[in-house]
Scaffold this active site. Structure first.
Site, PDB file in Angstrom:
ATOM      1  N   SER A  46     -47.662 -10.523  16.744  1.00 23.38           N
ATOM      2  CA  SER A  46     -47.594 -11.979  16.054  1.00 23.38           C
ATOM      3  C   SER A  46     -47.169 -12.760  16.900  1.00 23.38           C
ATOM      4  CB  SER A  46     -46.363 -12.008  15.221  1.00 23.38           C
ATOM      5  OG  SER A  46     -46.579 -11.344  13.980  1.00 23.38           O
ATOM      6  N   HIS A  77     -52.206 -13.542  13.820  1.00 28.48           N
ATOM      7  CA  HIS A  77     -53.227 -12.676  14.271  1.00 28.48           C
ATOM      8  C   HIS A  77     -54.534 -13.063  14.328  1.00 28.48           C
ATOM      9  CE1 HIS A  77     -49.348 -10.262  13.784  1.00 28.48           C
ATOM     10  NE2 HIS A  77     -50.052  -9.165  14.214  1.00 28.48           N
ATOM     11  N   HIS A  99     -51.250  -3.368   9.705  1.00 26.85           N
ATOM     12  CA  HIS A  99     -49.918  -3.054   9.410  1.00 26.85           C
ATOM     13  C   HIS A  99     -49.770  -2.353   8.037  1.00 26.85           C
ATOM     14  CE1 HIS A  99     -49.579  -6.890  11.635  1.00 26.85           C
ATOM     15  NE2 HIS A  99     -48.542  -6.303  11.899  1.00 26.85           N
ATOM     16  N   TYR A 101     -47.571  -2.825   5.833  1.00 27.61           N
ATOM     17  CA  TYR A 101     -47.281  -3.994   4.857  1.00 27.61           C
ATOM     18  C   TYR A 101     -48.493  -4.517   4.137  1.00 27.61           C
ATOM     19  CZ  TYR A 101     -47.455  -7.578   8.318  1.00 27.61           C
ATOM     20  OH  TYR A 101     -47.558  -8.405   9.118  1.00 27.61           O
ATOM     21  N   GLU A 102     -49.583  -4.448   4.845  1.00 24.75           N
ATOM     22  CA  GLU A 102     -51.004  -4.923   4.268  1.00 24.75           C
ATOM     23  C   GLU A 102     -51.617  -3.880   3.424  1.00 24.75           C
ATOM     24  OE1 GLU A 102     -53.136  -7.503   7.758  1.00 24.75           O
ATOM     25  OE2 GLU A 102     -52.042  -5.954   8.404  1.00 24.75           O
ATOM     26  N   ALA A 129     -43.245  -8.970  17.829  1.00 20.61           N
ATOM     27  CA  ALA A 129     -42.204  -9.745  17.564  1.00 20.61           C
ATOM     28  C   ALA A 129     -41.108  -9.009  16.615  1.00 20.61           C
ATOM     29  CB  ALA A 129     -42.600 -11.052  16.984  1.00 20.61           C
ATOM     30  N   MET A 227     -42.039  -4.481  12.288  1.00 20.73           N
ATOM     31  CA  MET A 227     -42.883  -3.820  11.259  1.00 20.73           C
ATOM     32  C   MET A 227     -43.920  -3.205  11.769  1.00 20.73           C
ATOM     33  SD  MET A 227     -42.586  -7.031   8.492  1.00 20.73           S
ATOM     34  CE  MET A 227     -40.906  -7.815   8.257  1.00 20.73           C
ATOM     35  N   SER A 228     -44.001  -2.963  12.894  1.00 18.16           N
ATOM     36  CA  SER A 228     -45.144  -2.238  13.798  1.00 18.16           C
ATOM     37  C   SER A 228     -44.740  -1.423  14.898  1.00 18.16           C
ATOM     38  CB  SER A 228     -46.121  -3.474  14.467  1.00 18.16           C
ATOM     39  OG  SER A 228     -45.325  -4.238  15.269  1.00 18.16           O
ATOM     40  N   ASN A 251     -35.839 -13.868  16.483  1.00 17.14           N
ATOM     41  CA  ASN A 251     -34.578 -14.463  15.615  1.00 17.14           C
ATOM     42  C   ASN A 251     -33.511 -13.485  15.537  1.00 17.14           C
ATOM     43  OD1 ASN A 251     -37.195 -13.043  13.973  1.00 17.14           O
ATOM     44  ND2 ASN A 251     -35.178 -12.553  12.840  1.00 17.14           N
ATOM     45  N   HIS A 263     -41.405 -16.698   8.439  1.00 23.77           N
ATOM     46  CA  HIS A 263     -42.457 -16.064   9.114  1.00 23.77           C
ATOM     47  C   HIS A 263     -42.530 -17.454  10.237  1.00 23.77           C
ATOM     48  CE1 HIS A 263     -45.796 -13.636  10.639  1.00 23.77           C
ATOM     49  NE2 HIS A 263     -46.468 -14.816  10.451  1.00 23.77           N
TER      50      HIS A 263
HETATM   51  N1  HPA Z   1     -37.378  -8.186  11.012  1.00 19.21           N
HETATM   52  C1  HPA Z   1     -38.399  -7.719  10.896  1.00 19.21           C
HETATM   53  N2  HPA Z   1     -39.445  -7.852  11.469  1.00 19.21           N
HETATM   54  C2  HPA Z   1     -39.463  -9.058  12.322  1.00 19.21           C
HETATM   55  C3  HPA Z   1     -38.193  -9.779  12.272  1.00 19.21           C
HETATM   56  C4  HPA Z   1     -36.948  -9.333  11.655  1.00 19.21           C
HETATM   57  O1  HPA Z   1     -36.069  -9.985  11.615  1.00 19.21           O
HETATM   58  N3  HPA Z   1     -38.669 -10.844  13.050  1.00 19.21           N
HETATM   59  C5  HPA Z   1     -39.803 -10.786  13.612  1.00 19.21           C
HETATM   60  N4  HPA Z   1     -40.493  -9.752  13.029  1.00 19.21           N
END
Ligand code: HPA
Length: 291
Positions: A46, A77, A99, A101-102, A129, A227-228, A251, A263
């Site tokens: 990302s 993406h 992903h 989640y998709e 990320a 998530m990847s 973050n 996001h």
């Molecule tokens: N959690 C999960 N996936 C992420 C995060 C997060 O805080 N930040 C960027 N991708």
């Protein structure tokens, strides 16, 4: 159906034994566009597409122009494969990914890295990320992935195996290759970019974690969460690729700061620190020497 008439749900499970035929078709489609034999595969997460600017591109193939691949849907993406040279080394770069989640199967999530292997790559560099779980890893931290926790409840190698592609019970002791990690550290030093090192926990998303989940992940030994990446690393190692990777902490994990997660914040964090990561990866690739 979506507005464009594409089916909304993309296929079912893809078992390891089904990958070979699909990879033959993918390889054929790629070879109509480029003869480049990549030595290294790089997956950009990302907001990290900026590294692509450093590539001398010979061919760019949008995902949806390859058989069985949907267009990238995640914001941030680009959704394409780039073939070219980075620091004189032949590379294939995956800008964006599929992903869980998709709604995609674990088998599709890992297909791009299996394709890289089939096209000739020996080394894979994964980026993502991530949220910081280690309280010392604030926004902007670059973390070499030393190991991972696959907490998705999914696995790309379930189902009938293909022993030609990889073993039934692959060892994962050194999935995050220690020599390549040393190479990343050297690249960080050479570029004067600080690199942390830690454990990446992979969940499915798409929601960010609850504060209790982030505390749980810390207890489990995680330093970052995303998530990847974990499924790709496992399948890549299975197929014989040597794997390394870097998480860009965009973050603090949920509950570790007072603000809500979005996001947009993740993309902004990736945009700020992305160029530093790009420099490290370019230097790392250069250190591997030309082909
Ligand atoms: N959690 C999960 N996936 C992420 C995060 C997060 O805080 N930040 C960027 N991708």
């Amino acid at each position: 159906m979506s507005e464009s008439g594409e089916p909304l749900v993309h296929g079912g499970e893809i078992y390891p034994a089904q990958q070979s035929d699909l990879l033959v078709a993918l390889e054929r489609a790629v070879r109509l566009r480029t003869g480049l034999r990549p030595r290294i595969g790089i997956v950009l997460g990302s907001g990290l597409g900026g590294l692509a600017d450093a590539i001398e591109v010979e061919a760019a193939i949008p995902f949806e122009e390859l058989p069985g691949w949907p267009a990238a849907t995640a914001p941030g993406h680009a959704g394409r494969l780039l073939f070219g040279h980075l620091a004189g080394v032949a590379v294939v770069v995956q800008q964006g990914r599929f992903h869980l989640y998709e709604g995609y199967s674990a088998g599709l999530v890992v297909q791009p890295v299996l394709l890289m292997r089939r096209l000739g790559a020996e080394i894979l560099v994964l980026t993502n990320a991530a949220g910081g779980v280690n309280p010392d890893f604030g926004a902007g931290t670059l973390m070499i992935i030393a190991d991972h926790l696959n907490l998705t409840g999914r696995h790309p190698l379930m189902g009938p195996n293909d022993d030609e592609l990889g073993p039934r019970f692959p060892d994962m002791t050194d999935v995050w290759d220690s020599e390549l990690r040393a190479g990343l550290r050297r690249a960080g030093t050479a570029e004067n970019v600080a690199l942390a090192e830690g454990v990446y926990a992979c969940l499915t998303g798409p929601s960010y974690e609850t504060p209790a989940e982030v505390r749980m992940l810390r207890t489990l030994g995680a330093d970052a969460v995303g998530m990847s990446t974990a499924l790709e690393a496992v399948a890549a190692r299975w197929s014989g690729l040597r794997v390394c990777g870097v998480s860009l902490v965009t973050n603090p994990g949920a509950g570790l700061s007072t603000s809500a997660l979005s996001h947009e914040e993740v993309l902004a964090g990736a945009t700020t620190a992305g160029p530093r990561l790009a420099r490290v990866i370019a230097r790392f690739v250069e250190g591997l020497g030309p082909v």
